[in-house]
Design a protein around this motif. Structure first.
Motif, short mmCIF file in Angstrom:
data_model
loop_
_atom_site.label_atom_id
_atom_site.label_comp_id
_atom_site.label_asym_id
_atom_site.label_seq_id
_atom_site.Cartn_x
_atom_site.Cartn_y
_atom_site.Cartn_z
N VAL A 162 0.91 -1.16 -0.10
CA VAL A 162 0.05 -0.01 0.00
C VAL A 162 0.90 1.23 -0.08
N TRP A 188 -9.26 8.69 -6.13
CA TRP A 188 -9.31 7.04 -6.15
C TRP A 188 -8.27 6.58 -7.25
N GLY A 237 -8.26 1.59 -4.71
CA GLY A 237 -8.41 2.27 -3.32
C GLY A 237 -9.06 3.62 -3.68
N ARG A 241 -8.32 5.80 3.85
CA ARG A 241 -7.68 5.44 2.76
C ARG A 241 -8.06 3.66 2.65
N PRO A 242 -9.26 3.29 2.31
CA PRO A 242 -9.42 1.86 1.89
C PRO A 242 -8.92 1.49 0.79
N SER A 243 -8.14 0.15 0.70
CA SER A 243 -7.93 -0.35 -0.57
C SER A 243 -7.83 -1.78 -0.75
N ALA A 285 -7.47 -0.72 5.33
CA ALA A 285 -7.75 0.46 5.50
C ALA A 285 -6.76 1.16 6.27
N PHE A 311 -1.42 7.51 -2.72
CA PHE A 311 -1.57 6.10 -3.33
C PHE A 311 -0.29 5.56 -3.63
#
Length: 335
Positions: A32, A173, A213, A225-227, A244, A335
């Motif tokens: 991530v 995103w 994400g 930041r969910p992914s 997350a 990201f």
């Protein structure tokens, strides 16, 4: 041939993840923070010269468990121009019991600017490299000597490889897809040969990765930041990472995730294992601290939920990231 069970555990565990006679790609929990390890199109995304060192110790206290190190550097070739060309170098060394895989890849990304404000980009990436696969027969403890199927020393072979990826991002995103190890696995002769005998392939299988994400602003100083990451080797059970991260004041990232199997495709695993495979794999804690504007430190811990739970003490991962050169006056990358 008989091999003590303590030396077989890591290999059996690997086999439950990928029943074919091949090696799974190493999956870093902290992908991530730098997705170039799973997608060459990510190279140059930060638009700064960025170097990262990652160390992973998997299944602590289990003899022969995987130990992995990765060093990567990426940035832009035209930093002060249109910023269309990204590139990166990735070197990885992975050891699992008597077998090792050492890889070096050069990645290139062509980055298309999609709007006048330059808030979104679409990147196409390609990577080329080579992996040295080795098997050290001296590290295999046997009860009966003289088995002609085992190498007496260390054998190795070099395998070239290519990878492709696509990556889109804007301020809110991102999504990407990639195919890795296109020349490493799937068909062909066995990898190692000596004394007119062969071993099964231990090289990695082809893999499909899908990442995605979003970034949600909860307040002026807190962001969520969910992914997700989906991984499939087209033979074994696919896996899914759901993560997350809470970003606190631009300096501290805290979060966690789960890693589980996916039943999107029906595949007959019982012919390899004789039983159903467990879906849940692990839960993880992840953090990243910006010690300075240029130095970031990441740590993660994976707690196993599978049958290995009582045989080891989790997996630890440490990353050090450094921004090199003069940073640009631009929007901060999440990201």
């Amino acid at each position: 041939m008989k091999i003590p069970f303590k030396n077989l555990v890591p290999l059996l565990a690997l086999g439950m993840i990928s029943p074919v006679h091949a090696q799974q790609n190493i999956q870093f929990t902290q992908y991530v923070f730098n997705s170039m390890s799973v997608n060459p199109a990510y190279a140059g995304y930060k638009e700064e010269l960025f170097a990262q060192l990652g160390l992973r110790s998997q299944w602590v206290d289990l003899e022969g468990a995987p130990q992995t190190g990765v060093l990567s550097v990426d940035g832009l070739f035209d930093l002060y121009g249109a910023r269309r060309h990204g590139g990166g170098l990735q070197i990885m060394a992975d050891q699992l019991g008597p077998q090792t895989a050492t890889s070096a890849y050069l990645n290139y990304a062509f980055r298309l600017r999609l709007d006048r404000e330059d808030t979104q980009r679409l990147s196409f990436g390609v990577g080329a490299g080579v992996t040295q696969y080795s098997l050290d027969g001296r590290k295999i403890t046997v009860l009966d000597d003289g088995d002609y199927m085992l190498p007496s020393g260390k054998i190795s072979s070099f395998v070239p490889d290519i990878r492709f990826g696509i990556y889109y991002h804007n301020a809110a995103w991102y999504v990407g897809a990639s195919l890795l190890d296109l020349l490493s696995g799937g068909g062909g002769d066995n990898l190692f040969r000596w004394d007119h005998t062969t071993t099964d392939r231990i090289r990695r299988r082809r893999h499909l990765y899908i990442i995605g994400g979003v970034l949600v602003g909860l307040s002026e100083s807190v962001k969520l930041r969910p992914s997700l990451l989906y991984k499939d080797d087209f033979s074994g059970p696919p896996s899914l990472d759901l993560n997350a991260m809470a970003i606190l004041g631009e300096r501290l990232w805290l979060g966690g995730g789960i890693r589980t199997g996916v039943s999107a495709f029906r595949r007959d695993y019982r012919r390899f294992t004789g039983e159903r495979l467990s879906g849940m794999n692990s839960v993880s804690f992840v953090m990243q601290v910006f010690a300075t504007e240029r130095l970031r430190i990441g740590y993660s811990y994976d707690y196993m939920l599978s049958r290995l739970q009582g045989l080891q003490h989790g997996s630890h991962e440490l990353t050090l990231g450094v921004t090199l050169g003069r940073p640009l006056d631009r929007v901060k990358c999440y990201f």
